[in-house]
Design a protein around this motif. Structure first.
Motif, PDB file in Angstrom:
ATOM      1  N   VAL A 186       0.857  -1.179   0.000  1.00  0.00           N
ATOM      2  CA  VAL A 186       0.000   0.000   0.000  1.00  0.00           C
ATOM      3  C   VAL A 186       0.896   1.234   0.000  1.00  0.00           C
ATOM      4  O   VAL A 186       1.697   1.428   0.920  1.00  0.00           O
ATOM      5  CB  VAL A 186      -0.938   0.024   1.221  1.00  0.00           C
ATOM      6  N   VAL A 187       0.784   2.055  -1.040  1.00  0.00           N
ATOM      7  CA  VAL A 187       1.572   3.281  -1.156  1.00  0.00           C
ATOM      8  C   VAL A 187       0.640   4.459  -0.910  1.00  0.00           C
ATOM      9  O   VAL A 187      -0.300   4.691  -1.685  1.00  0.00           O
ATOM     10  CB  VAL A 187       2.232   3.397  -2.541  1.00  0.00           C
ATOM     11  N   ALA A 188       0.885   5.194   0.148  1.00  0.00           N
ATOM     12  CA  ALA A 188       0.065   6.360   0.491  1.00  0.00           C
ATOM     13  C   ALA A 188       0.663   7.594  -0.154  1.00  0.00           C
ATOM     14  O   ALA A 188       1.730   8.066   0.243  1.00  0.00           O
ATOM     15  CB  ALA A 188      -0.014   6.534   2.005  1.00  0.00           C
ATOM     16  N   GLY A 189      -0.014   8.104  -1.189  1.00  0.00           N
ATOM     17  CA  GLY A 189       0.464   9.283  -1.899  1.00  0.00           C
ATOM     18  C   GLY A 189       0.998   8.922  -3.266  1.00  0.00           C
ATOM     19  O   GLY A 189       1.845   8.037  -3.399  1.00  0.00           O
ATOM     20  N   PHE A 190       0.491   9.605  -4.304  1.00  0.00           N
ATOM     21  CA  PHE A 190       0.923   9.320  -5.676  1.00  0.00           C
ATOM     22  C   PHE A 190       1.501  10.571  -6.318  1.00  0.00           C
ATOM     23  O   PHE A 190       1.241  10.902  -7.464  1.00  0.00           O
ATOM     24  CB  PHE A 190      -0.243   8.772  -6.502  1.00  0.00           C
ATOM     25  N   GLY A 191       2.320  11.307  -5.517  1.00  0.00           N
ATOM     26  CA  GLY A 191       3.126  12.367  -6.093  1.00  0.00           C
ATOM     27  C   GLY A 191       4.323  11.743  -6.786  1.00  0.00           C
ATOM     28  O   GLY A 191       4.363  10.542  -7.063  1.00  0.00           O
ATOM     29  N   TYR A 192       5.341  12.546  -7.057  1.00  0.00           N
ATOM     30  CA  TYR A 192       6.517  12.023  -7.753  1.00  0.00           C
ATOM     31  C   TYR A 192       7.194  10.909  -6.952  1.00  0.00           C
ATOM     32  O   TYR A 192       7.603   9.886  -7.503  1.00  0.00           O
ATOM     33  CB  TYR A 192       7.508  13.145  -8.039  1.00  0.00           C
ATOM     34  N   CYS A 193       7.306  11.089  -5.635  1.00  0.00           N
ATOM     35  CA  CYS A 193       7.955  10.067  -4.801  1.00  0.00           C
ATOM     36  C   CYS A 193       7.097   8.812  -4.714  1.00  0.00           C
ATOM     37  O   CYS A 193       7.585   7.688  -4.875  1.00  0.00           O
ATOM     38  CB  CYS A 193       8.223  10.617  -3.409  1.00  0.00           C
ATOM     39  N   GLY A 194       5.800   8.988  -4.445  1.00  0.00           N
ATOM     40  CA  GLY A 194       4.923   7.838  -4.350  1.00  0.00           C
ATOM     41  C   GLY A 194       4.840   7.061  -5.641  1.00  0.00           C
ATOM     42  O   GLY A 194       4.782   5.824  -5.655  1.00  0.00           O
ATOM     43  N   ARG A 195       4.849   7.781  -6.761  1.00  0.00           N
ATOM     44  CA  ARG A 195       4.847   7.119  -8.068  1.00  0.00           C
ATOM     45  C   ARG A 195       6.084   6.224  -8.209  1.00  0.00           C
ATOM     46  O   ARG A 195       5.997   5.093  -8.693  1.00  0.00           O
ATOM     47  CB  ARG A 195       4.831   8.176  -9.170  1.00  0.00           C
ATOM     48  N   GLY A 196       7.237   6.740  -7.772  1.00  0.00           N
ATOM     49  CA  GLY A 196       8.456   5.948  -7.867  1.00  0.00           C
ATOM     50  C   GLY A 196       8.402   4.697  -7.009  1.00  0.00           C
ATOM     51  O   GLY A 196       8.823   3.611  -7.443  1.00  0.00           O
ATOM     52  N   VAL A 197       7.885   4.817  -5.782  1.00  0.00           N
ATOM     53  CA  VAL A 197       7.770   3.651  -4.907  1.00  0.00           C
ATOM     54  C   VAL A 197       6.812   2.628  -5.514  1.00  0.00           C
ATOM     55  O   VAL A 197       7.091   1.418  -5.535  1.00  0.00           O
ATOM     56  CB  VAL A 197       7.288   4.077  -3.502  1.00  0.00           C
TER      57      VAL A 197
END
Length: 416
Positions: free
Chosen positions: A208-219
């Protein structure tokens, strides 16, 4: 100066030399600075992760003529051998791994005691301290740079409230940093820290990735690339739609909490994983934070729920035993997992970020007298120059506009 052991300097030098091998752009910037001396005599106070890559940045700023005083921006990310090596290089360093909150802020105050003219921050703690506790120093500070998303969020709020007293450059918001550092660097280094701390197999797990900004997209990309099923949680409808169109399962955290094996927060906000979410998680669920501050996972709520805590079941892994015997594993105390359980971004990534940082500092040193207090973007030509230098170092060539193409792009008279 407050560091762990001066005897660690030799080991720190080896670590810095290794980072230098993957940082050709920043090496070139440092050589340019050594010739032009754009920072001659300037006092700079910096609050950054004290790592080998940061040491290369500090070396470039020193080559430009600056006097540097450095404090750590996270007590768990400091590499004590690098701190010792920097001190041997003549840098005023106030950083030691694992210090408590009081000592962390004492180090920031010591960095500010030098009376800086420029500041370089990562998370805005140094700038915040200047505006709340060191008002005596404010008049002497003529500008600064901010490295990370969380810090820029704070700075923009300060500017909106007309509380910011000098110009700050948003280095995080360059195209190169958002692409290379936030997406590829955070994606790789976050999973690196998680795997080092747990030795878990990501394939087949629900992440589960919380946040789909640039960092979250990378994770999310890196987790999917390792064979994980990825759920994204978001509060922004546009980013949630983007995640859905990329093929991710998008749900609210209240639903994701019941099915996730690994939770990674990457939002820049607080209380993303709260008590009600923790109460729903399955036995053995792993909690990791890749946002700058240790507030995204509500650790106090976790402590309140737990009947027992087993610290250090693995390095950087603490086990919280909840009623009924469920166990939740918290990595890196809820702090930045990539810099606590691993070594942060690869040096090749920080090569671009810190090159933009160094060039932005030089630009600010020249332009600061003409800038009003506020948050400024890095000039586009700096971003382009960093990318050009990185391509050149990699031996990659690109096309150039012909005269006719350039004329077409700048004319409104030519149609189809």
């Amino acid at each position: 100066m407050h560091i762990e052991e001066e005897s660690l300097a030799e080991a720190g030098e080896r670590r810095i030399d290794w980072a230098l091998r993957s940082m050709p752009v920043l090496r070139a910037v440092g050589e340019r600075f050594g010739r032009a001396r754009p920072l001659d005599g300037l006092r700079i106070a910096a609050c950054l992760h004290v790592t080998a890559e940061t040491a290369v940045l500090v070396g470039a700023l020193k080559a430009g003529g600056a006097e540097i005083s450095l404090a750590a921006s996270n007590p768990l990310s400091t590499q004590d051998d690098v701190a010792a090596a920097l001190r041997a290089y003549g840098v005023s360093v106030h950083a030691r791994a694992g210090v408590d909150r009081e000592t962390y802020y004492r180090h920031i105050h010591r960095a500010l005691d030098t009376g800086p003219e420029l500041v370089v921050d990562d998370g805005c703690d140094l700038v915040n301290t200047l505006h709340t506790e060191r008002l005596d120093m404010l008049d002497g500070v003529t500008g600064g740079c901010e490295e990370t998303t969380t810090g820029i969020i704070r700075l923009r709020q300060m500017a909106a409230e007309q509380a910011l007293r000098f110009p700050m450059v948003a280095v995080n918001d360059t195209r190169t940093k958002r692409m290379f550092d936030n997406r590829y660097g955070t994606g790789q280094s976050t999973l690196d820290g998680i795997v080092r701390a747990t030795n878990m197999l990501l394939a087949g797990r629900t992440v589960v990735v919380a946040g789909f900004g640039y960092c979250g997209r990378g994770v999310a990309e890196r987790a999917r690339g390792q064979g994980a099923r990825v759920i994204v949680t978001e509060i922004d409808p546009v980013k949630a739609l983007d995640a859905s169109l990329h093929g991710y399962d998008v749900r609210p955290m209240s639903e994701a909490a019941r099915v996730g094996d690994l939770f990674v927060t990457v939002t820049g906000n607080r209380d993303v994983v709260r008590g009600e979410h923790l109460a729903e998680m399955k036995d053995g669920a792993i909690l990791a934070n890749a946002g700058h501050f240790d507030v995204e996972i509500d650790v106090r709520a976790l402590e309140a729920l737990a009947e027992d805590v087993n610290l250090g079941v693995r390095p950087h892994t603490d086990e919280y035993v909840l009623p009924g015997g469920r166990r939740l594993l918290l990595l890196a105390e809820g702090r930045l997992v990539n810099l606590t359980a691993a070594e942060g971004h690869p040096a090749a990534v920080m090569d671009m970020s810190f090159s933009a940082q160094a060039l932005a500092v030089a630009w600010l040193a020249e332009e600061r007298s003409r800038l009003a207090p506020g948050v400024y973007d890095v000039p586009g030509e700096i971003d382009t120059e960093v990318a050009r230098l990185k391509l050149g170092a990699a031996g990659i060539g690109i096309d150039e506009l012909t005269a006719e193409q350039a004329d077409y792009l700048h004319s409104w008279r030519v149609g189809s």
